[in-house]
Design a protein around this motif. Structure first.
Motif, short mmCIF file in Angstrom:
data_model
loop_
_atom_site.label_atom_id
_atom_site.label_comp_id
_atom_site.label_asym_id
_atom_site.label_seq_id
_atom_site.Cartn_x
_atom_site.Cartn_y
_atom_site.Cartn_z
N TRP A 74 50.14 -77.32 15.35
CA TRP A 74 50.98 -76.19 15.32
C TRP A 74 51.48 -76.14 16.81
CZ3 TRP A 74 51.13 -72.33 18.86
CH2 TRP A 74 51.67 -71.08 18.18
N SER A 75 52.81 -75.83 17.12
CA SER A 75 53.26 -75.90 18.30
C SER A 75 54.38 -74.93 18.63
CB SER A 75 53.60 -77.24 18.70
OG SER A 75 54.65 -77.96 18.11
N LEU A 76 54.57 -74.26 19.83
CA LEU A 76 55.89 -73.78 19.94
C LEU A 76 56.62 -74.48 20.81
CD1 LEU A 76 54.36 -70.26 21.17
CD2 LEU A 76 54.98 -70.95 18.72
N GLU A 77 57.68 -75.04 20.07
CA GLU A 77 58.84 -76.06 20.73
C GLU A 77 59.78 -75.15 21.28
OE1 GLU A 77 58.41 -79.56 20.07
OE2 GLU A 77 56.76 -79.23 19.00
N ARG A 78 60.11 -74.13 20.70
CA ARG A 78 61.33 -73.19 21.34
C ARG A 78 61.03 -71.68 21.18
NH1 ARG A 78 66.12 -75.65 17.61
NH2 ARG A 78 67.43 -73.92 18.24
N PRO A 79 61.70 -70.93 22.05
CA PRO A 79 61.54 -69.71 22.22
C PRO A 79 62.30 -69.01 20.98
CG PRO A 79 62.91 -70.14 23.84
CD PRO A 79 62.64 -71.35 23.42
N ALA A 80 62.10 -67.82 20.83
CA ALA A 80 62.97 -67.08 19.66
C ALA A 80 64.55 -67.09 20.08
CB ALA A 80 62.52 -65.58 19.68
N PRO A 81 65.23 -67.17 18.95
CA PRO A 81 66.83 -67.34 19.39
C PRO A 81 67.32 -66.00 19.85
CG PRO A 81 66.44 -67.35 16.95
CD PRO A 81 65.08 -67.05 17.67
N LYS A 82 68.48 -66.06 20.63
CA LYS A 82 69.10 -65.18 20.71
C LYS A 82 70.26 -64.74 19.51
CE LYS A 82 69.96 -66.89 24.79
NZ LYS A 82 70.84 -67.47 25.64
N LEU A 83 70.52 -63.49 19.36
CA LEU A 83 71.48 -63.28 18.44
C LEU A 83 72.59 -64.12 18.19
CD1 LEU A 83 71.62 -61.04 16.00
CD2 LEU A 83 73.03 -59.73 17.48
N GLY A 84 72.70 -64.77 16.99
CA GLY A 84 73.73 -65.93 16.79
C GLY A 84 73.73 -67.09 17.71
N GLU A 85 72.52 -67.44 18.36
CA GLU A 85 72.55 -68.48 19.18
C GLU A 85 72.97 -69.77 18.50
OE1 GLU A 85 68.83 -68.85 21.49
OE2 GLU A 85 68.95 -70.93 21.62
N ASN A 86 72.67 -69.84 17.33
CA ASN A 86 73.04 -71.22 16.71
C ASN A 86 74.36 -71.27 15.90
OD1 ASN A 86 69.93 -70.73 16.68
ND2 ASN A 86 70.32 -72.92 17.57
#
Lengths: 405, 419
Positions: free
Chosen positions: A368-380
């Motif tokens: 289990w790992s946290l590779e990236r934080p929660a995205p900003k709205l529409g980040e991707n």
């Protein structure tokens, strides 16, 4: 990047608040690719829920959102528009799992019901997490977490039987529905490897409470006629102390020892107080059923002499299963959790470096790992719309202007 | 296959009590072959807990009861509930021969699950390090209070200890009482079990793709704390320690349980948006007080929730919980009756969803168990039997599956290896 158990699995989340997001977080944290679809300009309602640093609301700084959406990508898309619909269909054609937590009526209105999605992609697994489920007379009833606690039967065992019942705090039922939804979805993945087809999973939060959590109450009702679980732990059947909270110098200690050996040992360690010889305090079943508060009061002076950590150390040394009642400060600073690296620090553009609570399980090979934080709205948006789906920069600007994305 | 998606997976189950049993019944519900390992020297405590024990048996060990009063071990419906669909064998793994038999069984299995205190299985050569030597892709899931590493790894505790250590119980209770009331049912066990079942399924997906098994360490404590993101983030961001708030909700008002006609009759109502509020006012006939400025929007309602709760309660007191639910739901307002087990059993919604079903037990007769809350449209699973009798599948497992001859089997029974 470490090896991940669910890498290669493509998940789309069309949901909000807790249940669908936590369900897909469980998959994302184990390596699945999760694309979160959010409503253009507003996004997931948990962005407005908080907690916020210094209590100042900001859609990119909600603690609940940040916690529930680690390892995911966010795109904005209005699936109610024709163009939005077309894009969603494109995405779902190349998706393994679609997780949603919208009212069944709304899903029908949006024409996102399972029979339609199945036609679009027969391999797709659709996981619907709702209050009351996809069938049954209450299907279209409106419900929040507290209503599920009421109907699901968990509130009968929260609080005192002489007062108003309690809801489970923090919308806990949403999390439980999410874990069960994730597990059922994994079963469907295993099944798909053999049948080569997807299916629809119906998870009702009320069912989860009513079955895995307090369903034993219905078994007891039909077996011995006990009508409710309002009188205490497991509806009775145990002996004192079964889950008592006793005040100590700086908080509370939790006591549970249904086996007599611990109780005897504990009485001895207290120095065999005089009351412990009284027959009234030797009938452990009556003590648990009939006058637990009275026994609590007899124990309290002894507990008040020491802190919870002092007690904990003492009970650990004597292998008695009593432990302190921790609060959130205790959790964050606990040396055991620290040594197990339960909390992970991650950076986030808007809020900086924060600790995040960690894994519910530890896998030896695929961690289990946290590779990236929660995205900003529409980040991707650009990554998904242009790089993956092949929309030109010009289309992209048009879509944005039309508020489709 | 169509019905049972996990058919063909074999699970050796050392689980006991609540969490240990529940984790694997979820797999059995989906068709896995779960073989529960007990022994007359090590009986699952859940065969006794939960229902009133005859007075003369209180505080007797299950092993003593197995000798003096064996029938009692087969009559607890809660054991049947938690172990439905499993096979049952009895083997004493503290003997060399017993451990060897189990190793032979595990060689032909996919998953091993246990909830012993750390180290118990290692001592008998049944820990992950030994098992991986004989079955390289075995998946072992081990669940205990605080996990298998760290200073508190050996700590024991029943369910109330899990939710206390995990911090959850510090936030369950009435805002106006100094002592939290806590969860008062085995919540920590259930949560750890569900996470455990999920972990096994994820590990199976990985194994099927790569051929790699693994070891999974579950701390029941962490399984619960991992759900407390909201209050943990509040502490991390603001150093605020959340405590019990009763039924108060910072985003909703009314939000609570309101008294209805009769003794201890309650209805739950929750209102978030202004639209829901207007629907509510309309549904109750727009009494004058609903026009009060104090309640005009969400912010005002949540600020003045106590005054609002009183007025709502005065209205609900005229009706039964079901009447209130019907009146409000018709207007799109979230309401649901407070249900006790008895009402749940007869509820038409649960009946239609088969939330509770009857399952026949060979000694106890028909019992009502909860059904399968994972509703899979194509591969729904099913409850194939009630909980196993002590050792009911010994012959099948040891003779048919492991190929022991009748004489070898008899000898092991005589030597109390199969016991």
């Amino acid at each position: 990047m470490s090896k991940k158990a669910l890498s290669g699995l493509k998940v789309v989340e069309y949901g909000h608040f807790i249940s669908a997001p936590y369900c897909t977080k469980l998959m994302a944290d184990m390596g699945a690719e999760v694309i979160k679809i959010e409503q253009p300009s507003t996004g997931d309602e948990s962005r407005y829920h908080g907690p916020f640093p210094d209590d100042l609301p900001h859609p990119e700084k909600s603690g609940l959102f940040l916690y529930l959406n680690t390892n995911k990508m966010s795109i904005t898309l209005d699936v109610g528009t024709a163009k939005g619909r077309e894009i969603l269909e494109k995405i779902l054609k190349d998706t393994d799992i679609f997780v949603e937590n919208n009212p069944p009526q709304m899903i029908n209105e949006l024409k996102l019901d399972y029979p339609r999605l199945k036609k679009l992609n027969p391999h797709l697994i659709v996981t619907s997490i709702t209050t009351y489920g996809q069938t049954g007379p209450y299907r279209d009833y409106k419900g929040y977490a507290i209503n599920c606690c009421a109907f699901g039967g968990v509130s009968q065992s929260l609080g005192h039987n002489w007062r108003e019942p309690l809801t489970f705090p923090m919308s806990m039922g949403h999390y439980l529905a999410a874990i069960n939804g994730a597990a059922a979805t994994m079963v469907a993945i295993l099944a798909r490897d053999i049948t080569n087809s997807g299916q629809h999973i119906d998870i009702a939060e009320a069912d989860i409470w009513a079955s895995h959590h307090v369903g034993f109450g219905v078994t007891l009702y039909t077996f011995i006629g006990r009508e409710h679980l309002r009188n205490g732990y497991l509806g009775g059947g145990w002996t004192y102390p079964t889950g008592r909270l006793i005040p100590c110098k700086d908080g509370y200690m939790a006591l549970c020892a249904p086996q007599v050996k611990y109780w005897k040992q504990f009485i001895e360690l207290m120095g065999n107080p005089e009351w412990s010889q009284n027959p009234r305090y030797r009938d452990r079943r009556a003590m648990e059923y009939e006058y637990p508060e009275e026994v609590d009061a007899l124990l309290t002076p002894w507990f008040l002499e020491r802190t919870k950590q002092e007690h904990f150390k003492f009970f650990e040394e004597h292998a008695i299963p009593f432990a302190p009642l921790y609060n959130m400060e205790d959790e964050v600073n606990d040396p055991h959790l620290t040594e197990r690296e339960f909390f992970t620090d991650i950076d986030h553009d808007a809020i900086g470096r924060l600790k995040y609570p960690g894994p519910p399980y530890r896998f030896s090979k695929t961690q289990w790992s946290l590779e990236r934080p929660a995205p900003k709205l529409g980040e991707n948006n650009e990554e998904i719309y242009c790089d993956r789906l092949g929309y030109s920069k010009k289309d992209f600007v048009e879509l944005r202007k039309a508020k489709v994305i | 296959m169509a019905q049972y998606p996990l058919q063909g997976y074999r699970v050796v189950d050392f689980g006991s009590a609540w969490a240990g049993a529940q984790i694997t019944h979820m797999l059995a519900d989906m068709g896995a072959e779960v073989i529960k390992v007990e022994s007359r020297t090590r009986i699952d405590y859940a065969r006794l807990g939960g229902v009133p024990t005859p007075k003369d048996l209180i505080d007797k060990s299950p092993e003593a009861i197995a000798v003096a009063y064996p029938e009692h071990l087969e009559l607890n419906p809660l054991f049947h509930l938690l172990n439905r669909g499993k096979l049952g064998i009895t083997v004493d793994f503290t003997t060399q021969k017993g451990a060897d038999l189990l190793r032979d069984l595990i060689k032909r299995s996919d998953v091993v699950a246990d909830n012993f205190t750390p180290g118990v299985l290692d001592k008998y050569g049944l820990g992950y390090e030994s098992l991986v030597q004989i079955k390289s892709d075995i998946i072992v899931v081990s669940l205990c209070l605080a996990g298998h590493t760290g200073p508190l790894k050996g700590t024991r505790g029943y369910a109330p200890i899990i939710t206390a250590l995990a911090g959850l119980d510090s936030m369950v209770g009435y805002a106006d009482e100094s002592t939290p009331s806590g969860t008062r049912f085995a919540f920590g066990d259930h949560v750890a079990a569900t996470h455990g079942a999920l972990a096994i399924l994820i590990a199976l997906i990985h194994r099927n793709r790569t051929g790699e098994g693994q070891y999974i360490d579950i701390s029941e404590w962490e399984a619960v704390t991992s759900l407390l993101g909201e209050p943990l983030m509040d502490y991390i961001m603001n150093s605020r320690i959340q405590g019990p708030v009763g039924n108060r909700n910072t985003n909703m008002a009314p939000h609570g349980f309101y008294p209805c006609k009769g003794e201890q009759e309650w209805v739950s109502i929750a209102i978030k948006t202004d639209e829901e509020w207007h629907n509510f006012c309309h549904a109750i006939g727009n009494p004058k007080w609903t026009e009060d400025n104090k309640f005009r929007d969400r912010l005002n309602r949540t600020d003045n929730y106590e005054a609002l709760d009183k007025l709502v309660g005065q209205w609900t007191a005229n009706y039964t919980p079901y009447e209130v639910t019907e009146i409000l739901q018709e207007s799109g307002v979230a309401a649901a009756p407070f249900m006790i087990s008895k009402e749940q059993h007869n509820n038409p919604h649960f009946r239609e969803r088969e939330t509770f079903i009857e399952v026949e037990h060979p000694k106890a007769g028909a019992e009502t168990l909860y059904g399968i809350p994972w509703k899979l449209s194509e591969t729904p699973g099913g409850i194939r039997s009630s909980g196993p009798l002590l050792g009911q599948d010994n012959e099948h497992v040891f003779k048919e599956l492991l190929g022991l001859s009748q004489s070898a089997y008899d000898r092991l029974v005589e030597e109390k290896v199969i016991y």
